[in-house]
Design a protein around this motif. Structure first.
Motif, mmCIF file in Angstrom:
data_model
loop_
_atom_site.group_PDB
_atom_site.id
_atom_site.type_symbol
_atom_site.label_atom_id
_atom_site.label_comp_id
_atom_site.label_asym_id
_atom_site.label_seq_id
_atom_site.Cartn_x
_atom_site.Cartn_y
_atom_site.Cartn_z
ATOM 1 N N THR A 84 14.635 26.795 48.254
ATOM 2 C CA THR A 84 13.644 25.705 48.098
ATOM 3 C C THR A 84 14.329 24.452 48.723
ATOM 4 N N ALA A 85 13.450 23.755 49.573
ATOM 5 C CA ALA A 85 13.857 22.620 50.289
ATOM 6 C C ALA A 85 13.365 21.595 49.403
ATOM 7 N N HIS A 86 14.092 20.490 49.211
ATOM 8 C CA HIS A 86 13.673 19.278 48.566
ATOM 9 C C HIS A 86 13.125 18.208 49.569
ATOM 10 N N SER A 87 13.296 18.352 50.986
ATOM 11 C CA SER A 87 12.805 17.387 51.937
ATOM 12 C C SER A 87 12.829 18.238 53.035
ATOM 13 N N ALA A 146 -16.266 11.255 52.525
ATOM 14 C CA ALA A 146 -15.074 10.293 52.732
ATOM 15 C C ALA A 146 -13.737 11.396 52.722
ATOM 16 N N MET A 147 -13.637 12.306 52.286
ATOM 17 C CA MET A 147 -12.405 12.933 52.220
ATOM 18 C C MET A 147 -12.524 13.887 53.749
ATOM 19 N N LEU A 148 -13.633 14.386 54.203
ATOM 20 C CA LEU A 148 -13.621 14.763 55.528
ATOM 21 C C LEU A 148 -13.157 13.876 56.557
ATOM 22 N N ASP A 149 -13.452 12.794 56.443
ATOM 23 C CA ASP A 149 -13.026 11.602 57.321
ATOM 24 C C ASP A 149 -11.811 11.133 57.185
ATOM 25 N N HIS A 150 -10.860 11.633 56.159
ATOM 26 C CA HIS A 150 -9.596 10.816 55.990
ATOM 27 C C HIS A 150 -8.585 11.155 57.260
ATOM 28 N N PRO A 151 -7.717 10.084 57.513
ATOM 29 C CA PRO A 151 -6.866 10.376 58.473
ATOM 30 C C PRO A 151 -5.725 11.500 58.060
ATOM 31 N N VAL A 152 -5.286 12.030 59.122
ATOM 32 C CA VAL A 152 -4.291 12.929 58.991
ATOM 33 C C VAL A 152 -2.726 12.166 58.864
ATOM 34 N N GLU A 153 -2.280 12.180 57.771
ATOM 35 C CA GLU A 153 -0.843 11.689 57.558
ATOM 36 C C GLU A 153 0.024 12.380 57.301
ATOM 37 N N LEU A 154 0.995 12.598 58.311
ATOM 38 C CA LEU A 154 2.174 13.539 58.281
ATOM 39 C C LEU A 154 2.962 13.064 57.218
ATOM 40 N N LEU A 155 3.695 14.067 56.695
ATOM 41 C CA LEU A 155 4.727 13.921 55.616
ATOM 42 C C LEU A 155 6.034 13.568 56.317
ATOM 43 N N PRO A 156 6.765 12.767 55.562
ATOM 44 C CA PRO A 156 7.963 12.227 56.134
ATOM 45 C C PRO A 156 8.904 13.237 56.624
ATOM 46 N N GLY A 157 9.387 12.923 57.932
ATOM 47 C CA GLY A 157 10.514 13.879 58.341
ATOM 48 C C GLY A 157 9.762 15.169 58.909
ATOM 49 N N ALA A 217 13.699 17.479 55.917
ATOM 50 C CA ALA A 217 15.106 17.548 56.762
ATOM 51 C C ALA A 217 15.919 18.792 56.451
ATOM 52 N N ASP A 218 15.696 19.343 55.299
ATOM 53 C CA ASP A 218 16.614 20.530 54.626
ATOM 54 C C ASP A 218 15.963 21.699 55.491
ATOM 55 N N ILE A 219 14.964 21.823 55.970
ATOM 56 C CA ILE A 219 14.279 22.917 56.340
ATOM 57 C C ILE A 219 15.098 23.786 57.537
ATOM 58 N N PRO A 220 15.482 22.996 58.556
ATOM 59 C CA PRO A 220 15.984 23.487 59.510
ATOM 60 C C PRO A 220 17.309 24.355 59.217
ATOM 61 N N ALA A 221 18.104 23.753 58.546
ATOM 62 C CA ALA A 221 19.242 24.194 57.815
ATOM 63 C C ALA A 221 19.089 25.435 57.202
ATOM 64 N N MET A 222 17.934 25.295 56.255
ATOM 65 C CA MET A 222 17.797 26.522 55.300
ATOM 66 C C MET A 222 17.202 27.752 56.268
ATOM 67 N N GLY A 256 11.099 32.981 52.261
ATOM 68 C CA GLY A 256 10.357 32.043 52.174
ATOM 69 C C GLY A 256 11.145 30.874 51.756
ATOM 70 N N ILE A 257 10.585 29.664 52.401
ATOM 71 C CA ILE A 257 11.203 28.404 51.737
ATOM 72 C C ILE A 257 10.055 27.527 51.239
ATOM 73 N N HIS A 258 10.278 27.211 49.989
ATOM 74 C CA HIS A 258 9.283 26.589 49.046
ATOM 75 C C HIS A 258 9.819 25.087 49.452
ATOM 76 N N VAL A 259 8.598 24.320 49.661
ATOM 77 C CA VAL A 259 8.836 22.869 49.851
ATOM 78 C C VAL A 259 8.045 22.063 48.798
ATOM 79 N N PRO A 260 8.320 21.762 47.570
ATOM 80 C CA PRO A 260 7.382 21.454 46.682
ATOM 81 C C PRO A 260 6.883 20.183 47.083
ATOM 82 N N TYR A 261 5.578 19.962 46.643
ATOM 83 C CA TYR A 261 4.800 18.552 46.930
ATOM 84 C C TYR A 261 4.793 17.878 45.678
ATOM 85 N N HIS A 262 4.560 16.559 45.529
ATOM 86 C CA HIS A 262 4.502 15.948 44.332
ATOM 87 C C HIS A 262 3.516 16.432 43.300
#
Length: 237
Positions: free
Chosen positions: A217-220, A94-105, A222-227, A192-198
């Protein structure tokens, strides 16, 4: 002129969901073995078995399932039924068949960065599973190279630097894992830019010394390009 010559992006839990599925699988596994024995300490014991087996099975779903089967036999003193062993195998399928869900933004962020810098995707895990996720993510074309490695450590990054003929100080890595994505690169002199996951697998926990200018550290997404731009323009330490 930018001092960044190449940017790496992690995949699981940086571009798309992953660890959530592993946690759900673990919960189902504990429910199965809980019918035989008290499972109050089984999560820690399962992690110990997984850690012991990484050198043999590598990372990813298949290695996790093999470790779950080993753990199930051990936890139940070999009393687990063939039917429940099959249920554990089905967890993996089931895990191998999960759809790929891109993270917001993240799609917009990666595409924006790709307009200014060459990108490489660096991930670890099961080869076939990772290749499938990359293929259906819709992001394949923005990366100059897809690297699926057995381990993300200093040696892996050093090989990448050599292949791309870049100095470590010219490389920046973006990812959710301090242990795999950020610490080795910082140690080698990169950025390095750390983007923490929940939620993060305990195996990926690490510490980065405070006050390192090459680490942010980028918290979203959207912050990555500017960092990245800020790091590119910051004075060379």
């Amino acid at each position: 002129m930018s001092k960044i010559a190449l940017i790496g992006f992690d995949a699981d839990d940086t571009l798309w969901k992953s660890e959530d599925y592993f946690r759900e699988a673990e919960a189902t596994f504990l429910e199965i073995v809980g019918r035989y024995e008290d499972v109050s300490a089984s999560a820690q014991a399962l992690y110990a078995i997984q850690s012991r087996n990484i050198a043999l099975f590598g990372y990813g779903v298949k290695g996790m399932v093999l470790s779950m089967i080993e753990a199930a036999v051990e936890f139940t003193n070999a009393r687990i039924s063939a039917k429940d062993i099959h249920r554990i195998v089905e967890i993996g399928k089931a895990m191998l068949d999960h759809p790929v869900e891109l993270l917001p933004g993240i799609s917009d962020a990666v595409r924006q960065v790709a307009e200014s810098y060459p990108l490489v995707l660096i991930t670890k895990g099961d080869l076939f599973h990772q290749e499938r996720k990359v293929a259906v993510s819709g992001l394949t074309e923005v990366f100059q190279r897809i690297e699926i490695v057995s381990e993300k450590n200093e040696a892996s990054y050093e090989r990448l630097f050599k292949e791309f003929a870049v100095d470590p100080a010219e490389f920046l890595m973006v990812g959710n894992s301090l242990r795999s994505d950020i610490a080795p690169v910082i140690e080698l002199g990169g950025m390095g830019i750390h983007v923490p996951y929940h939620v993060t697998w305990v195996h990926e926990h690490a510490e980065i010394s405070a006050g390192i200018e090459r680490f942010r550290t980028a918290h979203s997404a959207a912050d990555i390009p500017a960092m990245i731009q800020a790091l590119a323009e910051s004075p060379t330490p």
